[in-house]
Design a protein around this motif. Structure first.
Motif, PDB file in Angstrom:
ATOM      1  N   UNK A  41       0.832  -1.204   0.000  1.00 37.75           N
ATOM      2  CA  UNK A  41       0.000   0.000   0.000  1.00 37.75           C
ATOM      3  C   UNK A  41       0.863   1.250   0.000  1.00 37.75           C
ATOM      4  N   UNK A  42       1.911   1.253   0.797  1.00 38.76           N
ATOM      5  CA  UNK A  42       2.804   2.422   0.862  1.00 38.76           C
ATOM      6  C   UNK A  42       3.529   2.632  -0.466  1.00 38.76           C
ATOM      7  N   UNK A  43       3.981   1.541  -1.065  1.00 37.90           N
ATOM      8  CA  UNK A  43       4.679   1.652  -2.350  1.00 37.90           C
ATOM      9  C   UNK A  43       3.745   2.197  -3.427  1.00 37.90           C
ATOM     10  N   UNK A  44       2.493   1.766  -3.417  1.00 37.21           N
ATOM     11  CA  UNK A  44       1.518   2.276  -4.379  1.00 37.21           C
ATOM     12  C   UNK A  44       1.272   3.766  -4.144  1.00 37.21           C
ATOM     13  N   UNK A  45       1.196   4.174  -2.895  1.00 32.50           N
ATOM     14  CA  UNK A  45       0.989   5.580  -2.563  1.00 32.50           C
ATOM     15  C   UNK A  45       2.189   6.427  -2.995  1.00 32.50           C
ATOM     16  N   UNK A  46       3.387   5.927  -2.768  1.00 25.68           N
ATOM     17  CA  UNK A  46       4.598   6.645  -3.187  1.00 25.68           C
ATOM     18  C   UNK A  46       4.621   6.783  -4.712  1.00 25.68           C
ATOM     19  N   UNK A  47       4.258   5.730  -5.418  1.00 24.54           N
ATOM     20  CA  UNK A  47       4.228   5.783  -6.887  1.00 24.54           C
ATOM     21  C   UNK A  47       3.205   6.814  -7.365  1.00 24.54           C
ATOM     22  N   UNK A  48       2.032   6.837  -6.724  1.00 27.51           N
ATOM     23  CA  UNK A  48       0.996   7.797  -7.097  1.00 27.51           C
ATOM     24  C   UNK A  48       1.473   9.228  -6.849  1.00 27.51           C
ATOM     25  N   UNK A  49       2.076   9.468  -5.703  1.00 29.20           N
ATOM     26  CA  UNK A  49       2.547  10.811  -5.372  1.00 29.20           C
ATOM     27  C   UNK A  49       3.719  11.245  -6.259  1.00 29.20           C
ATOM     28  N   UNK A  54       5.619  14.646 -10.686  1.00 28.12           N
ATOM     29  CA  UNK A  54       6.183  14.751 -12.034  1.00 28.12           C
ATOM     30  C   UNK A  54       5.288  15.589 -12.939  1.00 28.12           C
ATOM     31  N   UNK A  55       3.976  15.340 -12.871  1.00 30.74           N
ATOM     32  CA  UNK A  55       3.042  16.100 -13.702  1.00 30.74           C
ATOM     33  C   UNK A  55       3.006  17.574 -13.282  1.00 30.74           C
ATOM     34  N   UNK A  56       3.049  17.825 -11.976  1.00 31.15           N
ATOM     35  CA  UNK A  56       3.039  19.210 -11.499  1.00 31.15           C
ATOM     36  C   UNK A  56       4.289  19.951 -11.972  1.00 31.15           C
ATOM     37  N   UNK A  57       5.433  19.307 -11.885  1.00 33.25           N
ATOM     38  CA  UNK A  57       6.687  19.932 -12.333  1.00 33.25           C
ATOM     39  C   UNK A  57       6.635  20.207 -13.837  1.00 33.25           C
ATOM     40  N   UNK A  58       6.043  19.296 -14.584  1.00 32.74           N
ATOM     41  CA  UNK A  58       5.923  19.480 -16.028  1.00 32.74           C
ATOM     42  C   UNK A  58       5.036  20.673 -16.353  1.00 32.74           C
ATOM     43  N   UNK A  59       3.935  20.804 -15.627  1.00 34.43           N
ATOM     44  CA  UNK A  59       3.032  21.942 -15.849  1.00 34.43           C
ATOM     45  C   UNK A  59       3.721  23.263 -15.486  1.00 34.43           C
ATOM     46  N   UNK A  60       4.448  23.271 -14.385  1.00 33.78           N
ATOM     47  CA  UNK A  60       5.153  24.489 -13.977  1.00 33.78           C
ATOM     48  C   UNK A  60       6.178  24.887 -15.035  1.00 33.78           C
ATOM     49  N   UNK A  61       6.888  23.900 -15.574  1.00 29.94           N
ATOM     50  CA  UNK A  61       7.888  24.192 -16.607  1.00 29.94           C
ATOM     51  C   UNK A  61       7.216  24.748 -17.862  1.00 29.94           C
ATOM     52  N   UNK A  62       6.082  24.188 -18.246  1.00 31.02           N
ATOM     53  CA  UNK A  62       5.368  24.687 -19.423  1.00 31.02           C
ATOM     54  C   UNK A  62       4.891  26.122 -19.191  1.00 31.02           C
TER      55      UNK A  62
END
Length: 88
Positions: A41-49, A54-62
């Motif tokens: 469960x923790x590994x799945x949560x870490x992967x989700x976060x 990653x998506x947030x950083x990509x949006x900020x860069x754009x």
């Protein structure tokens, strides 16, 4: 703790429920199963976060690239400032 773990722990502490070694083995196996589930469960949560980050950083860069482009364009033409809006 699950109910099964609590029952086995009670049996160990009270001396009932058969052979103590077998009971202890069952308790350890149940604990291992619980820990493996929690780890998954923790590994799945870490992967989700991580993906969210990653998506947030990509949006900020754009957005940064777009702001830089707008600033360059504004430097080559006349830009009129809009009057400040009064607070509602």
């Amino acid at each position: 703790m699950t109910l099964a773990l609590l029952v086995l722990l009670g049996q160990i502490l009270s001396g009932t429920g058969g052979h103590a070694r077998r009971t202890h083995t069952h308790l350890l196996k149940a604990a291992e199963t619980t820990l493996k589930r929690r780890l998954a469960e923790r590994e799945a949560e870490v992967a989700r976060l991580t993906e969210l980050q990653r998506r947030a950083a990509s949006r900020i860069m754009a957005q940064h690239v777009e702001i830089d482009q707008l600033r360059r364009e504004a430097g080559t033409r006349i830009v009129r400032r809009l009057p400040a809006r009064p607070y509602d």
